[in-house]
Design a protein around this motif. Structure first.
Motif, short mmCIF file in Angstrom:
data_model
loop_
_atom_site.label_atom_id
_atom_site.label_comp_id
_atom_site.label_asym_id
_atom_site.label_seq_id
_atom_site.Cartn_x
_atom_site.Cartn_y
_atom_site.Cartn_z
N VAL B 33 0.84 -1.20 0.00
CA VAL B 33 0.00 0.00 0.00
C VAL B 33 0.87 1.25 0.00
N TRP B 38 -0.15 -1.48 -4.68
CA TRP B 38 -1.15 -2.32 -4.00
C TRP B 38 -2.22 -2.80 -4.98
N LYS B 39 -2.37 -2.08 -6.09
CA LYS B 39 -3.39 -2.53 -7.04
C LYS B 39 -2.94 -3.83 -7.71
N ARG B 42 -3.85 -6.55 -5.69
CA ARG B 42 -5.30 -6.66 -5.47
C ARG B 42 -5.68 -6.49 -4.01
N SER B 44 -7.67 -4.51 -1.22
CA SER B 44 -8.94 -3.78 -1.29
C SER B 44 -8.75 -2.31 -0.92
N GLU B 45 -9.54 -1.49 -1.52
CA GLU B 45 -9.50 -0.05 -1.24
C GLU B 45 -9.67 0.20 0.26
N LYS B 46 -10.52 -0.59 0.87
CA LYS B 46 -10.83 -0.42 2.29
C LYS B 46 -9.57 -0.63 3.14
N ALA B 48 -6.48 -0.62 2.12
CA ALA B 48 -5.48 0.38 1.74
C ALA B 48 -5.71 1.67 2.50
N GLU B 49 -6.96 2.08 2.55
CA GLU B 49 -7.29 3.32 3.22
C GLU B 49 -6.93 3.25 4.70
#
Lengths: 341, 341
Positions: B33, B38-39, B42, B44-46, B48-49
DNA sequence: TCGGCTTGTGCCATCGATTGTGCATTGATG
DNA sequence: CATCAATGCACAATCGATGGCACAAGCCGA
């Protein structure tokens, strides 16, 4: 471990494992020999000698990244500096580098253009490289840098401009300005029969300029000359700012004085540009003082008096504080060398 | 992993393992991240945030030592510079730092006092810190630095002074010196009715000084003035050397000319010191040329003409060559901006 | 219901140097 | 000859970040 060679360039650096293989010994022996504590590990003089020879032949150089990671000690020290446009910061950097090297440390220095954001960015970058401490020289926001360092658990120091959250070493701005102002006032009186105050140009009201203005006032009081409050212009250090400020002053304040106290050599550059354009004979009819020294100015002009800040003594004091390792946030003031010309 | 806190100072830096524990995830997720890929993994956005927020709260900064070790890429680039006693090298350093930062690189710059041993020592230290390349600016022995770099498998570049073992970017010393010399000769003729050659002072015969002397000769030829071979004095750059050289010249060569070509601002400092002491009215009776620019000199003296080397264009050329990544040892010559005053 | 695919994460080896620990030799002593 | 200390060295864990790989969970169509 030995890597392919292409066109005389090794694609991969030699490591202690390579040396160990070549010497028929272990990496730990190589490491111990090369970083000097092989006696503690009771390695024979014979093996040590062989390892040293092979390391030499291979042109080996430690990987400080790996070393620092393991030791948890980078031997890197950081300094932040505003600009390289004057001899003062130049000599600070030269001396700092030399003193760091003398202590087995590796100095990294970065100039931040008097930009607070760049200062912060530079400090963070230095922390990423695990510097052992940071010296913030002439920082626009020294306490912010101290905060960042404190959060990372490393020490910081202020040079040239004081902060409240780290030890500071600076010139005696009050004393220096007082002496300089007195000398300029005196010369204006003696040589040009001017018994008038000086214009103050350059610097930022929030930093050491306040102390210099205090010295400026004190000198006027010493000489029993009234300060012209409307002619104290802390317009920043940039040459252009000083130039504009004088243009504006001469347009809006008709009965202004003529002598000047200029707050840095870079401001002096603006002042001289303005003089050349708008008052070309000013230097023959009034004296100017400059808080900072430039040898070329000293040699080219009779009527510009300068104070030279005592860089060697300041840096001695700085390194003494660094070595002391106590937590008081003392402020050390070093008298400038002298006013010259 | 979280360390004891003493007096608000963490004794140990936060690592990705600390963040992973706080976020209830793994170190690899944190790493991915925080360094932006991080993409690809894969994540998750969650998550990562959450990781970003926690890293931010903790004031986390990567350990570049560890990162560089693993990536085998330091993002550090090195520059070696002689001294900070003039505006030319100052502006080179400022610009280089900025351009390196713009490219996501971390510049480390060191001044080596025109000392060949220090240059080598500095280059080795930089190699230990795994710099990605070294720019040797005004080096006394550029090829030696190139050799050291080549042995370590990293690239080097020469700036200001050329070498034979790495690409070089420098001023058009011949053209610059020719123009400057012509202008000074012209001014001596026009303003001071002097139809005589110039004295050449400063620099080292082995470096760019040779080209400048060639330009100096060409200008004399252009103006049909005979060069005084006994008045070409490449005595080194130091101010004191220039001062001594002139003292000696005036004592031993009675029919010397009066105008001068001075090879750097630091040599000019010595020349001016000598003028002040021994020929105080020289600047009113002859013109001087200086190969290098100092704005304060420009503003203070009418009769010192200067060439300003084109630092921005030189550094653009340098970075272009760095980006190109080909192996020819080209020499790029950049014309100076102009002679001024 | 089951195999196959996508998505989201964690495990672990790795970079090179350092250092605590342990294991052979060797020589001296009783 | 047995014992013990001193000597000389190697093994393996470790520093923090990274990235290949494995694996679990969820989903889909057959």
């Amino acid at each position: 471990m030995v890597q392919p060679v292409a066109d005389g360039i090794q694609t991969k650096r030699t490591t202690i494992y390579d040396l160990a293989a070549l010497a028929g010994t272990s990496a730990s022996a190589v490491s111990a020999v090369l970083n000097g504590n092989w006696k503690k590990r009771r390695i024979s003089e014979k093996l040590a000698e062989r390892i040293r020879r092979i390391a030499d032949e291979q042109g080996y150089a430690v990987n400080m990244q790996a070393s620092a990671l393991r030791r948890e000690r980078s031997r890197i020290v950081g300094m932040i500096v505003p600009m390289y446009d004057n001899r003062y910061f130049g000599s600070i950097v030269e001396k700092f580098e030399q003193m760091a090297r003398d202590r087995g440390l590796f100095p990294i220095i970065t100039c931040t253009q008097r930009d607070p954001d760049l200062e912060v960015q530079a400090a963070r970058a230095m922390l990423s490289y695990q510097v052992e401490f940071i010296v913030a020289t002439g920082a626009t926001d020294p306490d912010h840098i101290s905060d960042i360092c404190r959060a990372a658990g490393i020490r910081s120091f202020n040079l040239d401009l004081p902060g409240t959250k780290a030890p500071s070493v600076l010139s005696d701005n009050f004393g220096g300005a007082r002496t300089l102002t007195r000398q300029v006032l005196q010369r204006n009186r003696d040589r040009f029969a001017r018994n008038e105050p000086l214009v103050f140009v350059g610097g930022r009201a929030v930093d050491n300029t306040a102390e210099r203005i205090r010295g400026f006032r004190a000198a006027h009081a010493d000489m029993e000359i009234a300060v012209r409050e409307d002619c104290i212009i802390a317009c920043g250090y940039a040459a252009q700012k000083a130039e504009q400020a004088l243009t504006h002053l001469y347009q809006t304040v008709p009965d202004h004085p003529h002598g000047m106290f200029v707050n840095s050599t870079i401001s002096l550059e603006g002042v001289l540009r303005w003089i050349k354009k708008e008052q070309p004979d000013l230097l023959q009819t009034a004296a100017i003082g400059c808080f900072d020294f430039d040898p070329l100015v000293d040699l080219l002009s009779e009527n510009i008096l300068m104070v030279k800040q005592d860089v060697p003594t300041m840096l001695d004091a700085l390194w003494r504080i660094i070595a002391e390792n106590n937590t008081t946030h003392e402020v050390v003031e070093i008298p400038p060398v002298a006013a010259v010309s």
